[in-house]
Motif scaffolding. Structure first.
Motif, PDB file in Angstrom:
ATOM      1  N   LYS A  38      -5.759   9.730   2.989  1.00 49.52           N
ATOM      2  CA  LYS A  38      -5.132   9.361   3.741  1.00 49.52           C
ATOM      3  C   LYS A  38      -3.097   8.498   2.623  1.00 49.52           C
ATOM      4  N   SER A  39      -3.374   8.833   1.423  1.00 48.45           N
ATOM      5  CA  SER A  39      -2.619   8.950   0.305  1.00 48.45           C
ATOM      6  C   SER A  39      -1.449  10.332   0.410  1.00 48.45           C
ATOM      7  N   TYR A  40      -1.370  11.207   0.936  1.00 49.05           N
ATOM      8  CA  TYR A  40      -1.173  12.969   1.335  1.00 49.05           C
ATOM      9  C   TYR A  40      -0.598  12.238   2.849  1.00 49.05           C
ATOM     10  N   ILE A  54       2.977   9.703   7.990  1.00 50.87           N
ATOM     11  CA  ILE A  54       2.105   8.703   8.844  1.00 50.87           C
ATOM     12  C   ILE A  54       1.627   7.505   8.579  1.00 50.87           C
ATOM     13  N   THR A  55       2.061   6.339  10.109  1.00 44.89           N
ATOM     14  CA  THR A  55       2.027   4.982   9.226  1.00 44.89           C
ATOM     15  C   THR A  55       0.845   4.123   8.924  1.00 44.89           C
ATOM     16  N   THR A 104       0.838  -1.095   0.219  1.00 46.01           N
ATOM     17  CA  THR A 104      -0.280   0.174  -0.220  1.00 46.01           C
ATOM     18  C   THR A 104       0.661   1.324   0.207  1.00 46.01           C
ATOM     19  N   THR A 105       0.809   2.381  -1.116  1.00 50.07           N
ATOM     20  CA  THR A 105       1.966   2.823  -1.171  1.00 50.07           C
ATOM     21  C   THR A 105       0.666   4.422  -1.483  1.00 50.07           C
ATOM     22  N   PRO A 106       1.502   5.467  -1.438  1.00 46.79           N
ATOM     23  CA  PRO A 106       0.929   6.890  -1.685  1.00 46.79           C
ATOM     24  C   PRO A 106       0.071   6.813  -3.055  1.00 46.79           C
ATOM     25  N   ILE A 107       1.491   6.141  -3.973  1.00 51.78           N
ATOM     26  CA  ILE A 107       0.434   6.418  -5.341  1.00 51.78           C
ATOM     27  C   ILE A 107      -0.646   5.746  -5.633  1.00 51.78           C
ATOM     28  N   GLY A 108      -0.205   4.218  -5.015  1.00 55.06           N
ATOM     29  CA  GLY A 108      -1.465   3.393  -5.403  1.00 55.06           C
ATOM     30  C   GLY A 108      -3.253   4.046  -4.760  1.00 55.06           C
ATOM     31  N   VAL A 136      -3.115  16.304  -4.204  1.00 59.05           N
ATOM     32  CA  VAL A 136      -2.188  15.123  -3.500  1.00 59.05           C
ATOM     33  C   VAL A 136      -1.484  13.924  -4.361  1.00 59.05           C
ATOM     34  N   SER A 137      -2.175  14.138  -6.215  1.00 63.07           N
ATOM     35  CA  SER A 137      -1.937  13.521  -6.907  1.00 63.07           C
ATOM     36  C   SER A 137      -0.130  13.857  -7.426  1.00 63.07           C
ATOM     37  N   ALA A 138      -0.065  15.233  -8.176  1.00 62.39           N
ATOM     38  CA  ALA A 138       1.342  16.102  -7.882  1.00 62.39           C
ATOM     39  C   ALA A 138       2.034  15.952  -6.801  1.00 62.39           C
ATOM     40  N   GLU A 139       1.809  16.202  -5.279  1.00 65.02           N
ATOM     41  CA  GLU A 139       2.298  15.811  -4.417  1.00 65.02           C
ATOM     42  C   GLU A 139       3.283  14.295  -4.076  1.00 65.02           C
ATOM     43  N   VAL A 140       2.216  13.299  -4.266  1.00 67.88           N
ATOM     44  CA  VAL A 140       3.340  11.941  -4.270  1.00 67.88           C
ATOM     45  C   VAL A 140       3.550  11.547  -5.530  1.00 67.88           C
ATOM     46  N   GLY A 141       3.404  11.607  -6.804  1.00 66.34           N
ATOM     47  CA  GLY A 141       3.880  11.530  -7.696  1.00 66.34           C
ATOM     48  C   GLY A 141       2.814  10.711  -8.137  1.00 66.34           C
ATOM     49  N   TYR A 142       1.629  11.144  -8.555  1.00 65.33           N
ATOM     50  CA  TYR A 142       0.340   9.939  -9.934  1.00 65.33           C
ATOM     51  C   TYR A 142       0.229  10.642 -10.977  1.00 65.33           C
TER      52      TYR A 142
END
Length: 156
Positions: A58-60, A66-67, A8-12, A145-151
């Motif tokens: 939760k991605s952000y 945050i774990t 489970t990743t931020p991008i996912g 969020v997508s821009a921040e996490v790389g999606y």
């Protein structure tokens, strides 16, 4: 959501947020052609967009440290308000600005979403948020969020 950060990743989470958002729009478009649903979106539409918002937050949050275990805890649960507050503490406000009416619509949604009233029948009067405000909030949130996490695949 698994506790394993390789699963489970931020991008996912951002991708799933996008998918649930697109699904909410498709279902809303379908129901919007039926009598009565041109004014108020049905519960499944609100559930789908609520889940999209939850996954984006939760991605952000995962991206900001945050774990997964903490995100799965009752502390976060499905509480959109708590997730948004924590995301703001961790810098989300520097990435995106929401209109107060959009945030009010998300608060109304949270009342239904966090208590599972969109999943299971609870009789009585409900305050239903306007889909258009939820839609504009969610587009802004997912885009930031997508821009921040790389999606890279969110093009709304």
């Amino acid at each position: 959501m698994h506790d394993d950060p390789s699963l489970t990743t931020p991008i996912g989470l951002a991708r799933y947020s996008h998918d649930f958002f697109d699904s909410s729009r498709a279902v809303d478009d379908h129901y919007g052609k039926k009598d009565g649903f041109d004014i108020v979106s049905p519960m499944p539409v609100l559930y789908l967009i609520g889940h999209s918002v939850e996954l984006a937050f939760k991605s952000y949050l995962l991206h900001r440290g945050i774990t997964l275990r903490e995100l799965r805890s009752k502390k976060f649960g499905h509480d959109l308000h708590f997730c948004q507050r924590k995301a703001k503490e961790l810098g989300l406000s520097a990435l995106v600005k929401f209109h107060p009416a959009e945030e009010g619509a998300v608060e109304l949604l949270n009342t239904l979403y966090s208590t599972k009233q969109l999943n299971y029948i609870v009789t009585g009067m409900k305050y239903i948020p306007t889909f258009g405000l939820l839609e504009s909030f969610t587009i802004k949130l997912i885009r930031a969020v997508s821009a921040e996490v790389g999606y890279k695949d969110f093009n709304r």
